[in-house]
Design a protein around this motif. Structure first.
Motif, PDB file in Angstrom:
ATOM      1  N   UNK A  15       1.089  -1.721  -0.148  1.00  0.00           N
ATOM      2  CA  UNK A  15      -0.167  -0.008  -0.004  1.00  0.00           C
ATOM      3  C   UNK A  15       1.262   1.094   0.224  1.00  0.00           C
ATOM      4  N   UNK A  16       1.861   1.655   1.096  1.00  0.00           N
ATOM      5  CA  UNK A  16       3.299   2.127   0.597  1.00  0.00           C
ATOM      6  C   UNK A  16       3.308   2.662  -0.535  1.00  0.00           C
ATOM      7  N   UNK A  17       3.510   1.808  -1.263  1.00  0.00           N
ATOM      8  CA  UNK A  17       4.720   1.493  -2.803  1.00  0.00           C
ATOM      9  C   UNK A  17       3.198   2.456  -3.876  1.00  0.00           C
ATOM     10  N   UNK A  18       2.428   1.614  -3.313  1.00  0.00           N
ATOM     11  CA  UNK A  18       0.912   2.310  -4.449  1.00  0.00           C
ATOM     12  C   UNK A  18       0.800   3.641  -4.344  1.00  0.00           C
ATOM     13  N   UNK A  22       1.417   6.784  -7.225  1.00  0.00           N
ATOM     14  CA  UNK A  22       0.487   7.340  -7.391  1.00  0.00           C
ATOM     15  C   UNK A  22      -0.106   8.803  -7.131  1.00  0.00           C
ATOM     16  N   UNK A  23       0.618   9.269  -6.776  1.00  0.00           N
ATOM     17  CA  UNK A  23       1.255  10.622  -5.768  1.00  0.00           C
ATOM     18  C   UNK A  23       1.877  11.540  -7.857  1.00  0.00           C
ATOM     19  N   UNK A  24       0.981  12.969  -7.896  1.00  0.00           N
ATOM     20  CA  UNK A  24       1.253  13.360  -9.687  1.00  0.00           C
ATOM     21  C   UNK A  24       2.656  13.633  -9.683  1.00  0.00           C
ATOM     22  N   UNK A  25       3.180  14.435  -8.463  1.00  0.00           N
ATOM     23  CA  UNK A  25       4.936  15.361  -9.050  1.00  0.00           C
ATOM     24  C   UNK A  25       5.626  13.435  -9.982  1.00  0.00           C
TER      25      UNK A  25
END
Length: 54
Positions: A15-18, A22-25
């Motif tokens: 979940x952390x890697x996911x 998916x962060x916009x940056x």
């Protein structure tokens, strides 16, 4: 007991890697990586600084 803890840790890691991916940056970098197979050896970042390859 140990397998439950290991499962929980791996799920949290997933979940952390996911969430990180998916962060916009990170979008521009991932989009550039997705186009690598279609590019003709040039990247957007260093295409202007390199001389043409022969």
């Amino acid at each position: 007991m140990l397998s439950g803890i290991l499962t929980l840790l791996l799920m949290l890691l997933f979940l952390g890697v996911w969430a990180w991916s998916w962060q916009p940056r990170h979008r521009a970098r991932f989009d550039a990586a997705a186009r690598l197979a279609l590019d003709e050896g040039e990247t957007d970042i260093d295409a202007s600084t390199r001389e043409p390859q022969s």
